[in-house]
Design a protein around this motif. Structure first.
Motif, PDB file in Angstrom:
ATOM      1  N   UNK A 147       0.830  -1.207   0.000  1.00  0.00           N
ATOM      2  CA  UNK A 147       0.000   0.000   0.000  1.00  0.00           C
ATOM      3  C   UNK A 147       0.861   1.252   0.000  1.00  0.00           C
ATOM      4  N   UNK A 148       1.976   1.230   0.731  1.00  0.00           N
ATOM      5  CA  UNK A 148       2.865   2.392   0.781  1.00  0.00           C
ATOM      6  C   UNK A 148       3.489   2.663  -0.583  1.00  0.00           C
ATOM      7  N   UNK A 149       3.918   1.589  -1.263  1.00  0.00           N
ATOM      8  CA  UNK A 149       4.490   1.764  -2.602  1.00  0.00           C
ATOM      9  C   UNK A 149       3.424   2.229  -3.599  1.00  0.00           C
ATOM     10  N   UNK A 150       2.197   1.683  -3.450  1.00  0.00           N
ATOM     11  CA  UNK A 150       1.108   2.126  -4.318  1.00  0.00           C
ATOM     12  C   UNK A 150       0.800   3.604  -4.078  1.00  0.00           C
ATOM     13  N   UNK A 151       0.878   4.038  -2.805  1.00  0.00           N
ATOM     14  CA  UNK A 151       0.665   5.456  -2.478  1.00  0.00           C
ATOM     15  C   UNK A 151       1.702   6.326  -3.194  1.00  0.00           C
ATOM     16  N   UNK A 169      -6.091   7.581  -8.705  1.00  0.00           N
ATOM     17  CA  UNK A 169      -4.855   6.945  -9.183  1.00  0.00           C
ATOM     18  C   UNK A 169      -4.480   5.761  -8.286  1.00  0.00           C
ATOM     19  N   UNK A 170      -4.641   5.922  -6.975  1.00  0.00           N
ATOM     20  CA  UNK A 170      -4.309   4.859  -6.018  1.00  0.00           C
ATOM     21  C   UNK A 170      -5.212   3.650  -6.228  1.00  0.00           C
ATOM     22  N   UNK A 171      -6.520   3.879  -6.446  1.00  0.00           N
ATOM     23  CA  UNK A 171      -7.478   2.784  -6.569  1.00  0.00           C
ATOM     24  C   UNK A 171      -7.314   2.004  -7.875  1.00  0.00           C
ATOM     25  N   UNK A 172      -6.593   2.563  -8.839  1.00  0.00           N
ATOM     26  CA  UNK A 172      -6.381   1.882 -10.116  1.00  0.00           C
ATOM     27  C   UNK A 172      -5.055   1.127 -10.161  1.00  0.00           C
ATOM     28  N   UNK A 173      -4.338   1.085  -9.032  1.00  0.00           N
ATOM     29  CA  UNK A 173      -3.070   0.360  -8.948  1.00  0.00           C
ATOM     30  C   UNK A 173      -3.312  -0.958  -8.213  1.00  0.00           C
ATOM     31  N   UNK A 174      -2.782  -2.051  -8.724  1.00  0.00           N
ATOM     32  CA  UNK A 174      -2.899  -3.339  -8.033  1.00  0.00           C
ATOM     33  C   UNK A 174      -4.279  -3.958  -8.206  1.00  0.00           C
ATOM     34  N   UNK A 175      -4.669  -4.769  -7.228  1.00  0.00           N
ATOM     35  CA  UNK A 175      -5.942  -5.491  -7.299  1.00  0.00           C
ATOM     36  C   UNK A 175      -7.112  -4.530  -7.138  1.00  0.00           C
ATOM     37  N   UNK A 176      -8.225  -4.869  -7.795  1.00  0.00           N
ATOM     38  CA  UNK A 176      -9.425  -4.007  -7.798  1.00  0.00           C
ATOM     39  C   UNK A 176     -10.302  -4.349  -6.591  1.00  0.00           C
ATOM     40  N   UNK A 177     -10.000  -3.750  -5.451  1.00  0.00           N
ATOM     41  CA  UNK A 177     -10.744  -4.034  -4.224  1.00  0.00           C
ATOM     42  C   UNK A 177     -11.955  -3.117  -4.083  1.00  0.00           C
ATOM     43  N   UNK A 178     -12.912  -3.563  -3.252  1.00  0.00           N
ATOM     44  CA  UNK A 178     -14.134  -2.792  -3.037  1.00  0.00           C
ATOM     45  C   UNK A 178     -13.828  -1.502  -2.275  1.00  0.00           C
TER      46      UNK A 178
END
Length: 299
Positions: free
Chosen positions: A181-185, A235-244
């Protein structure tokens, strides 16, 4: 072709025609020949010439004026021509330096983005490895538990030991997810150019809190800071898995609270987040300076 490029083309053509006649005049006026040589050196380098088209033309006019000046006006004409040539040289260097700086800044941004993506991918692979290990250990724990059912004491000891192992493994998985999450941030802030709101981790997932300044007072519309936060979150929500994603917004007026939640949801959807992932609801409760809405991203 724009008027600006037409003017630049005319200036360049005039300058080339003037430079073509330089050898014939150089024998009569050594100062003019010297200045024309300096201008020709700038003109010969396309990178330098691009940054000082107008200044080169003005310098060439000043040199031409020097050649046609009377004896009484020659000192002033020579001074002006030298200054014009110096200005053209300086502007050419400045233009070239600016182009090089822009190129280096772009290259730096690309390198930073590539490094961030590599780190994020590494963290995702580590999280997957730990998840598989946890699954293997869970299966092993079940097998041991079934084998120890015949003896109550052995079963109790086995369950206690495995409970500790599962706790350690869960902590490792949580740490890996937080690193991811930190790297995605970091990647989201680099891509969007905006700052993400502060977040905390809980049982439901990662929770981002938007301050009261994110909405206009007593209204549902997002402020400039609220729009910036929404851009970074998208931008954060479009990185990695698509969580709710769950959005909750507060206000004393329930209609305003619901409208705020909808406005934040619409901003995320407009920025590319799948609307089907988002649930938005208003809460009838006064917003505070520290909290007007929150966005929860499921684990």
């Amino acid at each position: 072709m724009s008027a600006r490029w037409l003017v630049r083309g005319t200036v360049a053509a005039a300058l080339l025609l003037s430079l073509a006649g330089a050898p014939a005049l150089a024998a009569e006026d050594p100062d003019a020949a010297r200045l024309r040589e300096r201008l020709a050196a700038v003109q010969a380098d396309p990178e330098l010439a691009r940054g000082a088209g107008l200044e080169l033309f003005q310098a060439q006019q000043a040199v031409a004026a020097l050649e046609g000046a009377r004896r009484s006006g020659r000192p002033d004409a020579l001074y002006l021509a030298e200054r014009r040539v110096e200005i053209a040289e300086v502007m050419a260097q400045v233009g070239a330096a600016r182009n090089e700086l822009s190129r280096l800044e772009l290259q730096r941004s690309e390198l930073l983005l590539q490094a961030s993506r590599r780190e994020a991918e590494k963290a995702r692979r580590e999280a997957e490895r730990l998840r598989i290990q946890a699954q293997i250990r869970a299966e092993e724990a079940e097998r041991l538990r079934l084998a120890a059912e015949a003896e109550a004491i052995a079963r109790s000891e086995a369950e206690a030991a495995l409970g500790k192992a599962a706790g350690r493994q869960s902590a490792q998985v949580t740490a890996a997810r937080r690193k991811e999450a930190d790297l995605a941030r970091q990647e989201a802030e680099l891509v969007s150019g905006k700052k993400l709101p502060a977040s905390t981790f809980g049982a439901q997932g990662e929770v981002f809190q938007l301050p009261g300044a994110a909405f206009a007072s007593g209204k549902s519309s997002l402020t400039a800071s609220g729009k910036d936060a929404a851009a970074a979150l998208a931008a954060y929500l479009q990185i990695g898995s698509k969580r709710a994603v769950r959005i909750r917004a507060w206000d004393s007026d329930p209609k305003v609270a619901q409208a705020r939640a909808a406005a934040l949801r619409d901003a995320l959807v407009a920025a590319g987040v799948d609307k089907g992932r988002i649930k938005a609801e208003g809460v009838k409760d006064p917003a505070t300076s520290k909290r007007s809405a929150e966005v929860t991203v499921a684990l």
